[in-house]
Design an enzyme around this catalytic site. Structure first.
Site, mmCIF file in Angstrom:
data_model
loop_
_atom_site.group_PDB
_atom_site.id
_atom_site.type_symbol
_atom_site.label_atom_id
_atom_site.label_comp_id
_atom_site.label_asym_id
_atom_site.label_seq_id
_atom_site.Cartn_x
_atom_site.Cartn_y
_atom_site.Cartn_z
ATOM 1 N N SER A 134 0.839 -1.207 0.000
ATOM 2 C CA SER A 134 0.000 0.000 0.000
ATOM 3 C C SER A 134 0.868 1.248 0.000
ATOM 4 C CB SER A 134 -0.908 0.014 1.235
ATOM 5 O OG SER A 134 -0.206 0.490 2.369
ATOM 6 N N ASP A 135 0.289 2.337 -0.448
ATOM 7 C CA ASP A 135 0.928 3.634 -0.262
ATOM 8 C C ASP A 135 0.890 3.951 1.229
ATOM 9 O OD1 ASP A 135 2.159 6.018 -0.738
ATOM 10 O OD2 ASP A 135 0.475 6.943 -1.788
ATOM 11 N N TRP A 136 1.648 4.941 1.633
ATOM 12 C CA TRP A 136 1.772 5.288 3.051
ATOM 13 C C TRP A 136 0.435 5.786 3.589
ATOM 14 C CZ3 TRP A 136 6.303 3.568 4.582
ATOM 15 C CH2 TRP A 136 6.768 3.860 5.864
ATOM 16 N N GLY A 137 -0.169 5.002 4.484
ATOM 17 C CA GLY A 137 -1.432 5.400 5.087
ATOM 18 C C GLY A 137 -2.642 5.181 4.216
ATOM 19 N N ALA A 138 -2.501 4.435 3.097
ATOM 20 C CA ALA A 138 -3.625 4.264 2.169
ATOM 21 C C ALA A 138 -4.555 3.126 2.565
ATOM 22 C CB ALA A 138 -3.099 4.021 0.751
#
Length: 582
Positions: free
Chosen positions: A17-21
């Protein structure tokens, strides 16, 4: 991720995942994601266990994810176990060469550049000493050495004067400009370094405009009134407006040139290296020229690409918009001639000659224009490019192969890429605007393609003005979901603190967030003026509470986040209880 990425494309690796996604870990796992970033302690683990117990996800599905991650670890072990060494100085020189080829000469009236080292030089602008070499956020690294432009001039024993010109921490202050102007001497060459700062462009927030800081523009304008022996060096990672473009002699776009960027700028300014970079985006004259300028940044929950395929140069070229500098543009200290185009099937063969007296490099660009009328298309699209190096008066034959995919377009009714029968323009040149050679390739595509005429009476047929919601609805079968403005009673865990900014709770949380950020990031009170802190705080204010919670490493719990939402919605008793975890 499962049907297309893994089954159709055959991808066997790990999806991160993207950061915090990530929002709900068990749902993400079931959809095919393997690794959530950043790790959130134990935040979602119990929910995954509960989801297994409830039959929402199976142990076998979790095992598949675990197996993919373990497989990646096993593959990485040999590399991680090796002890690597490297030569810092050698790598610094590699960074210098990379910057040589990335920096773009935008303007050079009267061949003002390259400068002569023995002539008097005045350098203006704090960015000449405090070099901005990279982006911020997750891309930021700590190099072992950074050479600014002034460092590079010192190392080469080039005599120059320096004046600050502006304050990097105060975009509006013109305090240093009079001193800079007073320092200009007759027949002196002036290098003005201006650009975007970390708080102007960074990860975690969008730019509000295409403008440079006020004091930077003012400095250039005032210098241009005093002398024409002026080169502007730009620092920044994205396009900017240049209201002074017609008043300056030369412009060198340094972008964010890395740790050896100052050395590279010196090499190019004084002709030790010939510029060869090309723009990877269009520089418009004003933000209003961009088709999405009326709607971009105003949609909080979703973004509608109303311009469809007409993004960037595809729009400016097709709509014949007079821009500042076109996609693919970049000048040299020498000149190049193109000739003798031959087209054999999908193979293009042509000659490029260095017609000047300096060695140089040219990036030849191949565009294809679909004129079949099977759908709406950009006037032309870049399909291939090649960089060639030529000695003075040397000529080379360039051969470029196009592929069937270069003639394809996505058919909305068939929901796949197809080739339409008809003629395709071949356009070869030094930029999307500077076309030197043209030809035609005819294609026998799929027969009886379904006709899609939904666009024929819309903006996509004429490109006048801006695309409307009605235009977009005609080509986008789902329509546009109207967004309700955020207000009391409507806040959710996907709202941001900026959304809540007009509420009492929002104002309080703004101050609380500064304290939490200082603690989580190890910032001091003095750091609160730093660009890094400002960038991180802007990120916190504009990020959904759900994501902030995941990234806070326990500083903001789910109970606290839900409490903030309740308080902002006016449910004060429930909000206090939740915030306190009761």
């Amino acid at each position: 991720m499962t049907d297309v990425l893994r089954k159709e494309w055959g991808f066997q690796g790990v999806v991160v995942s993207d950061w915090g996604a990530g929002h709900e870990h068990w749902e993400d796992l079931k959809a095919g994601m393997d690794l959530e970033m950043p790790g959130n302690g134990q935040h979602y683990l119990q929910r995954v266990v509960d989801a297994v117990a409830d039959g929402k996800i199976t142990v076998e599905e979790i095992d598949r994810t675990a197996t993919r991650i373990l497989t990646l670890i096993e593959k990485a072990k040999p590399v991680l176990n090796d002890r690597w060494t490297y030569d810092l100085q050698k790598h610094h020189q590699i960074a210098r060469k990379v910057a040589h080829q990335s920096i773009v000469l935008l303007k050079n009236k009267g061949k003002f550049l390259p400068l002569k080292k023995e002539k008097e030089i005045l350098v203006l602008g704090e960015l000449a000493k405090q070099a901005r070499i990279q982006g911020g956020g997750s891309s930021h690294i700590e190099p072992h050495r950074v050479d600014s432009l002034c460092d590079a001039l010192d190392q080469a024993n080039i005599v120059y004067e320096y004046r600050q010109g502006y304050d990097l921490h105060n975009a509006k202050s013109t305090f240093h400009i009079p001193e800079a102007i007073h320092a200009i001497q007759e027949n002196q060459n002036v290098i003005v370094v201006v650009g975007l700062r970390d708080e102007d462009e960074n990860e975690g927030f969008d730019r509000k405009s295409l403008g440079l800081p006020y004091a930077h523009n003012k400095l250039v304008e005032e210098v241009a009134k005093k002398t024409k022996n002026l080169v502007v060096v730009l620092a920044g990672g994205s396009p900017v407006e240049m209201p002074w473009v017609d008043q300056v002699t030369s412009i060198l776009n340094g972008y964010l040139p890395g740790e050896a960027g100052g050395l590279a700028l010196r090499d190019l300014l004084f002709g030790d290296v010939n510029p060869s970079g090309k723009l990877a985006e269009t520089y418009p004259r004003a933000l209003s020229q961009v088709p999405c300028s009326d709607t971009y940044g105003k949609e909080r929950k979703q973004v509608h690409y109303r311009e469809s395929v007409f993004v960037g140069y595809r729009y400016f070229d097709s709509a014949k918009v007079d821009v500042l500098f076109p996609f693919g543009h970049g000048l040299s200290y020498t000149t190049f001639e193109y000739s003798a185009l031959e087209i054999l099937g999908n193979t293009l063969r042509f000659n490029v000659r260095n017609s000047g007296v300096r060695k140089g490099s040219e990036i030849v660009q191949v565009y294809v224009g679909n004129v079949t009328k099977a759908h709406y298309f950009a006037a032309k699209e870049l399909k291939a490019f090649e960089k060639i190096h030529l000695a003075p008066r040397q000529e080379k034959t360039v051969e470029i192969e196009l592929y069937e995919r270069d003639f394809m377009f996505y058919h909305p009714k068939l929901k796949r890429f197809v080739v339409a029968s008809g003629e395709y323009e071949i356009l070869i040149g030094a930029s999307r605007q500077d076309i030197r050679l043209t030809g035609i390739i005819s294609k026998e595509g799929e027969a009886d393609l379904p006709k899609d005429s939904s666009w024929e009476s819309t903006w996509y047929a004429h490109l006048k003005g801006k695309p409307s919601d009605e235009d977009f609805k005609a080509i986008y079968d789902r329509g546009i979901q109207n967004e309700e403005s955020a207000g009391k009673g409507k806040f959710t865990i996907d709202s941001t603190l900026e959304d809540m900014g007009h509420t009492l709770v929002g104002k309080m949380m703004k101050q609380v967030s500064k304290g939490m950020l200082m603690k989580a990031g190890g910032f001091t009170k003095e750091d609160r003026r730093s660009n890094e802190f400002k960038m991180m705080f802007q990120f916190v204010m504009t990020t959904p509470l759900r994501t902030t919670m995941l990234m806070s490493q326990g500083q903001l719990t789910q109970s606290m986040a839900n409490g903030i939402v309740e308080l902002a919605n006016g449910k004060y008793l429930n909000g206090v209880r939740r915030f306190l975890g009761r």
